[in-house]
Design an enzyme around this catalytic site. Sequence first.
Site, PDB file in Angstrom:
ATOM      1  N   TYR A 132       1.897   0.792  13.696  1.00 25.82           N
ATOM      2  CA  TYR A 132       2.280   1.777  12.685  1.00 25.82           C
ATOM      3  C   TYR A 132       2.083   3.171  13.280  1.00 25.82           C
ATOM      4  O   TYR A 132       1.013   3.465  13.789  1.00 25.82           O
ATOM      5  CB  TYR A 132       1.326   1.769  11.506  1.00 25.82           C
ATOM      6  CG  TYR A 132       1.125   0.533  10.707  1.00 25.82           C
ATOM      7  CD1 TYR A 132       1.333   0.575   9.336  1.00 25.82           C
ATOM      8  CD2 TYR A 132       0.655  -0.654  11.262  1.00 25.82           C
ATOM      9  CE1 TYR A 132       1.092  -0.533   8.547  1.00 25.82           C
ATOM     10  CE2 TYR A 132       0.428  -1.759  10.482  1.00 25.82           C
ATOM     11  CZ  TYR A 132       0.644  -1.689   9.122  1.00 25.82           C
ATOM     12  OH  TYR A 132       0.395  -2.787   8.337  1.00 25.82           O
ATOM     13  N   ASP A 185      -6.043  -6.685  -1.649  1.00 22.70           N
ATOM     14  CA  ASP A 185      -4.598  -6.775  -1.877  1.00 22.70           C
ATOM     15  C   ASP A 185      -4.257  -7.747  -3.007  1.00 22.70           C
ATOM     16  O   ASP A 185      -3.298  -7.529  -3.742  1.00 22.70           O
ATOM     17  CB  ASP A 185      -3.872  -7.184  -0.592  1.00 22.70           C
ATOM     18  CG  ASP A 185      -3.831  -6.065   0.428  1.00 22.70           C
ATOM     19  OD1 ASP A 185      -4.159  -4.911   0.077  1.00 22.70           O
ATOM     20  OD2 ASP A 185      -3.486  -6.337   1.596  1.00 22.70           O
ATOM     21  N   LYS A 241       5.615   6.260   7.345  1.00 24.38           N
ATOM     22  CA  LYS A 241       5.209   5.265   8.339  1.00 24.38           C
ATOM     23  C   LYS A 241       6.432   4.870   9.155  1.00 24.38           C
ATOM     24  O   LYS A 241       7.543   4.814   8.636  1.00 24.38           O
ATOM     25  CB  LYS A 241       4.641   4.003   7.679  1.00 24.38           C
ATOM     26  CG  LYS A 241       3.364   4.232   6.907  1.00 24.38           C
ATOM     27  CD  LYS A 241       2.905   2.966   6.200  1.00 24.38           C
ATOM     28  CE  LYS A 241       1.667   3.252   5.365  1.00 24.38           C
ATOM     29  NZ  LYS A 241       1.351   2.140   4.478  1.00 24.38           N
ATOM     30  N   HIS A 286       0.816  -1.210   0.000  1.00 26.64           N
ATOM     31  CA  HIS A 286       0.000   0.000   0.000  1.00 26.64           C
ATOM     32  C   HIS A 286       0.852   1.264   0.000  1.00 26.64           C
ATOM     33  O   HIS A 286       1.919   1.299   0.598  1.00 26.64           O
ATOM     34  CB  HIS A 286      -0.886   0.059   1.249  1.00 26.64           C
ATOM     35  CG  HIS A 286      -1.679  -1.172   1.482  1.00 26.64           C
ATOM     36  ND1 HIS A 286      -1.816  -1.743   2.719  1.00 26.64           N
ATOM     37  CD2 HIS A 286      -2.384  -1.966   0.638  1.00 26.64           C
ATOM     38  CE1 HIS A 286      -2.566  -2.827   2.634  1.00 26.64           C
ATOM     39  NE2 HIS A 286      -2.922  -2.989   1.379  1.00 26.64           N
TER      40      HIS A 286
END
Length: 183
Positions: free
Chosen positions: A132, A168, A72, A62
């Site tokens: 995250y 995904d 991130k 992603h």
Amino acid sequence: MIFIETELKGAFIIDLEERRDDRGFFARTFCAKEFEEHGLKPTVAQCNLSFNHKKGTLRGMHYQVAPAVETKLIRCTHGAIYDVIVDMRPDSPTYLSHIGVELTAENRRALYVPEMFAHGYQALTDKAEVVYQVGEFYTPGYERGLRYDDPILKINWPLSVSEISEKDRAWPLIESVKVGTES
């Protein structure tokens, strides 16, 4: 914190600098000032937690495009994962190059993912948990993704994929889109 720059400019592995005593240890896991000193974006807009029942589970790949690009900071807090990032910056000399890093609860490593890098990981253990810290708010209209098994990327995932979302699994192959700039 110990910042180790990878071969992908702007992407860092971050190890803890432990201060040990008889009780155990203390270590800083994030410091905006230290991030800025290394040229990293220190903004934290959201913190997310991901839990994976089965080893082999794959999440990703992603990324978000402008104006909602994300940074991130990824850390595995239980179990182990194989974390992969792909450089999606069209003008970068490492465009479409990737690295993989094993993040575990035991090694306590983190991976800093710069803007315009696709990110995904595979759980190496049952009950793998990942935290995250994200530098931008999730904006669905600007989300993009890559197929984890895209032949152009040649990512060698350590395990067979046991679980993956339909979303995904369905990302387009790189050859079918102008990656990184599509709208």
